[in-house]
Design a protein around this motif. Structure first.
Motif, PDB file in Angstrom:
ATOM      1  N   LYS A 130     107.822   1.386 -21.448  1.00 36.43           N
ATOM      2  CA  LYS A 130     106.705   0.527 -21.837  1.00 36.43           C
ATOM      3  C   LYS A 130     106.931  -0.909 -21.381  1.00 36.43           C
ATOM      4  O   LYS A 130     106.003  -1.579 -20.915  1.00 36.43           O
ATOM      5  N   ALA A 133     106.478  -1.650 -17.685  1.00 35.04           N
ATOM      6  CA  ALA A 133     105.084  -1.712 -17.250  1.00 35.04           C
ATOM      7  C   ALA A 133     104.461  -3.088 -17.499  1.00 35.04           C
ATOM      8  O   ALA A 133     103.336  -3.352 -17.060  1.00 35.04           O
ATOM      9  N   ILE A 134     105.175  -3.963 -18.192  1.00 35.29           N
ATOM     10  CA  ILE A 134     104.639  -5.299 -18.492  1.00 35.29           C
ATOM     11  C   ILE A 134     104.658  -6.165 -17.235  1.00 35.29           C
ATOM     12  O   ILE A 134     105.697  -6.339 -16.595  1.00 35.29           O
ATOM     13  N   LYS A 135     103.513  -6.691 -16.882  1.00 35.54           N
ATOM     14  CA  LYS A 135     103.410  -7.560 -15.704  1.00 35.54           C
ATOM     15  C   LYS A 135     102.877  -8.942 -16.054  1.00 35.54           C
ATOM     16  O   LYS A 135     103.142  -9.911 -15.341  1.00 35.54           O
ATOM     17  N   LYS A 136     102.099  -9.038 -17.119  1.00 40.18           N
ATOM     18  CA  LYS A 136     101.466 -10.311 -17.463  1.00 40.18           C
ATOM     19  C   LYS A 136     101.423 -10.472 -18.972  1.00 40.18           C
ATOM     20  O   LYS A 136     101.764  -9.554 -19.727  1.00 40.18           O
ATOM     21  N   GLU A 138      99.016 -10.572 -21.085  1.00 37.72           N
ATOM     22  CA  GLU A 138      98.152  -9.639 -21.814  1.00 37.72           C
ATOM     23  C   GLU A 138      98.890  -8.348 -22.140  1.00 37.72           C
ATOM     24  O   GLU A 138      98.665  -7.738 -23.195  1.00 37.72           O
ATOM     25  N   ASP A 139      99.770  -7.919 -21.257  1.00 34.60           N
ATOM     26  CA  ASP A 139     100.557  -6.706 -21.509  1.00 34.60           C
ATOM     27  C   ASP A 139     101.546  -6.921 -22.650  1.00 34.60           C
ATOM     28  O   ASP A 139     101.739  -6.046 -23.502  1.00 34.60           O
ATOM     29  N   LEU A 140     102.158  -8.084 -22.685  1.00 38.01           N
ATOM     30  CA  LEU A 140     103.167  -8.377 -23.695  1.00 38.01           C
ATOM     31  C   LEU A 140     102.545  -8.480 -25.088  1.00 38.01           C
ATOM     32  O   LEU A 140     103.205  -8.190 -26.092  1.00 38.01           O
ATOM     33  N   LYS A 142     100.682  -6.611 -26.540  1.00 39.59           N
ATOM     34  CA  LYS A 142     100.564  -5.310 -27.208  1.00 39.59           C
ATOM     35  C   LYS A 142     101.727  -5.063 -28.165  1.00 39.59           C
ATOM     36  O   LYS A 142     101.667  -4.141 -28.977  1.00 39.59           O
ATOM     37  N   TYR A 143     102.782  -5.881 -28.056  1.00 36.33           N
ATOM     38  CA  TYR A 143     104.010  -5.602 -28.786  1.00 36.33           C
ATOM     39  C   TYR A 143     104.362  -6.741 -29.739  1.00 36.33           C
ATOM     40  O   TYR A 143     103.891  -7.872 -29.589  1.00 36.33           O
ATOM     41  N   THR A 212     111.578  -8.676 -17.126  1.00 31.67           N
ATOM     42  CA  THR A 212     110.553  -9.680 -17.394  1.00 31.67           C
ATOM     43  C   THR A 212     111.141 -10.757 -18.295  1.00 31.67           C
ATOM     44  O   THR A 212     111.774 -10.457 -19.308  1.00 31.67           O
TER      45      THR A 212
END
Length: 302
Positions: A130, A133-136, A138-140, A142-143, A212
């Motif tokens: 998971k 898969a974080i690129k930006k 907005e992805d981070l 989620k956690y 990241t």
């Protein structure tokens, strides 16, 4: 005194004091009182007390000989409270904020040259895919991050829209992460590796994740009580002299807790998510290369 000998002496002193649960009243002005390590696994404490001793040694001709002394173990919120009272501790180091610089006197020279603002993470092994898969940003989002209740980092991350689970005790946050009550524990790039290794047996389901890195400008300073101008002047002079003599850079590059940061270019190819720091005083001199390393310093030069 050689750097290696000084490191050894300070480490021995810190180790002997770790188990203390009470403090002795101040008996000598030749002691600079601060906290012992936050836990038996606190691997970064020795760097700061070693730097403090260098600063005291650098100013002994003007102010007299002095040594770092440890008192009672305490978390960040209480440490700042006691620093304001001025009865137990004389100096404390922490990340800065507007409020802290209004309430205390900060020695405004970053103790890690700004590298504290680069945050890798400790995660659970089953979360690896998971997080890869974080690129930006907005992805981070989620956690959920584990962070200290009184840490400015908590406010900085929340201001960027990242969920934060705040905890009052530093050591317990590793257990919270291992138990799944949060998803990642952001740590400074000098802290994450040693902290993970120190707890690998206790929490075998945790792992270090550095693909990241979250970055925000965030200097760590020494703080003293408002009005303690003599000590503030001494610490600033001692630190400036350590920079001029090369002792500061030598400690940063050779101390076990920070030596793994070098060469800095190893971080330049990481996926860096930059966020703003609304708690940073506007006049913070983040472009002064004498004191700061910026993201461009991490990149390979052509």
């Amino acid at each position: 005194m050689s750097l290696q000998k000084l490191l050894s002496q300070v480490l021995i002193g810190a180790t002997l004091i770790v188990g203390y649960s009470a403090y002795s009243p101040r008996v000598s002005a030749t002691e600079l009182r601060t906290i012992p390590p936050q836990s038996d696994f606190d691997v970064s404490h020795n760097y700061f007390v070693t730097l403090l001793q260098v600063m005291l040694d650098n100013t002994s001709s003007e102010y007299g000989k002095s040594k770092v002394a440890h008192v009672v173990r305490m978390e960040q919120g209480r440490a700042f409270y006691e620093l304001k009272r001025g009865e137990i501790i004389d100096v404390y180091w922490a990340g800065t904020s507007i409020d802290r610089e209004e309430e205390y006197t900060a020695i405004r020279i970053p103790l890690l040259k700004g590298l504290l603002g680069y945050r890798l993470s400790i995660i659970r092994e089953d979360s690896k895919a998971k997080f890869q898969a974080i690129k930006k940003l907005e992805d981070l989002r989620k956690y959920t991050a584990c962070q200290g209740r009184h840490w400015p980092d908590s406010d900085i991350l929340e201001s960027a829209g990242i969920n934060v689970r705040r905890g009052p005790i530093y050591e317990l946050m590793f257990g919270q992460l291992a138990a799944g009550r949060c998803d990642f524990f952001p740590r400074g790039i000098h802290e994450g590796g040693p902290e993970f290794l120190a707890r690998r047996e206790k929490y075998p389901n945790l792992r270090l994740f550095s693909d990241t890195i979250v970055y925000y400008p965030f200097p760590m300073y020494f703080f003293v009580r408002k009005g303690n101008l003599k000590l503030a002047e001494r610490l600033e002079l001692g630190l400036e002299r350590a920079i001029d003599s090369g002792e500061f850079d030598q400690l940063l590059k050779k101390h076990p807790i920070t030596s793994t940061l070098f060469p800095l270019t190893q971080w330049g190819e990481k996926n860096i998510i930059a966020i703003s720091n609304p708690l940073l005083p506007r006049d913070t001199p983040i472009n002064n290369s004498r004191y700061w390393m910026r993201p461009d310093d991490l990149k390979s030069k052509p």
